[in-house]
Design an enzyme around this catalytic site. Structure first.
Site, short mmCIF file in Angstrom:
data_model
loop_
_atom_site.label_atom_id
_atom_site.label_comp_id
_atom_site.label_asym_id
_atom_site.label_seq_id
_atom_site.Cartn_x
_atom_site.Cartn_y
_atom_site.Cartn_z
CG ASP A 1 -2.10 0.84 1.22
OD1 ASP A 1 -1.90 2.21 0.69
OD2 ASP A 1 -2.99 0.79 1.80
CD GLU B 1 -10.24 1.20 1.16
OE1 GLU B 1 -9.48 -0.10 1.24
OE2 GLU B 1 -10.93 1.36 1.98
CG HIS C 1 -8.62 -3.90 -1.29
ND1 HIS C 1 -9.84 -3.15 -1.72
CD2 HIS C 1 -8.36 -3.05 -0.20
CE1 HIS C 1 -10.05 -2.16 -1.11
NE2 HIS C 1 -9.24 -2.02 -0.20
CG HIS D 1 -6.34 -3.18 3.92
ND1 HIS D 1 -5.68 -2.30 3.50
CD2 HIS D 1 -7.64 -2.86 3.73
CE1 HIS D 1 -6.68 -1.54 2.81
NE2 HIS D 1 -7.76 -1.98 2.95
#
Length: 129
Positions: free
Chosen positions: A29, A88, A93, A95
């Site tokens: 990220d 977002e 996805h 994290h």
């Protein structure tokens, strides 16, 4: 219109890649909440994690699970936290976040790391795979 992550998959936007298969991609990220903060995505653009079919969903989680030990060795921490928010970027996805405290999961506080710092971290994680 392709999502930001689809553009990374297509090579239109650079990323600090950690690992890749024909179906999944892991990369750092660029606005991490902790050093080593890694995003794990299916290459297929699906907006919502729970809209993925069972095989793709299970494969994504297995891919993330394979990365976690390497991430923990490369970025020493107590645990690898897992978070799914999905607001977002309209592309499913996960994290993976190195944790030493609960504060390390605070998404309102983003780190500013240089491209060199990100590249070094990505190389250290890849070396542990």
């Amino acid at each position: 219109m392709a999502s930001l992550f689809s553009k990374i998959v297509a090579g239109e936007i650079p990323a600090h890649k950690i690992a890749e298969t024909d179906q999944y991609l892991a990369f750092l990220d660029v606005f991490p909440v902790a050093p080593g903060h890694t995003l794990v995505i299916p290459k297929q653009e699906i907006d919502y994690l729970f809209d993925m079919d069972e095989a793709l969903y299970t494969g994504l989680m297995q891919f993330a699970r394979q990365l976690a030990p390497a991430l923990q060795r490369a970025v020493p921490c107590q645990r690898i936290g897992v978070s799914v928010i999905g607001l977002e970027v309209p592309h499913a996805h996960v994290h993976l976040i190195p944790l030493n405290s609960m504060a390390d999961m605070d998404f309102s506080k983003k780190l500013k790391l240089s491209a060199d710092e990100l590249a070094d971290t990505a190389a250290r994680i890849r070396a542990e795979l």
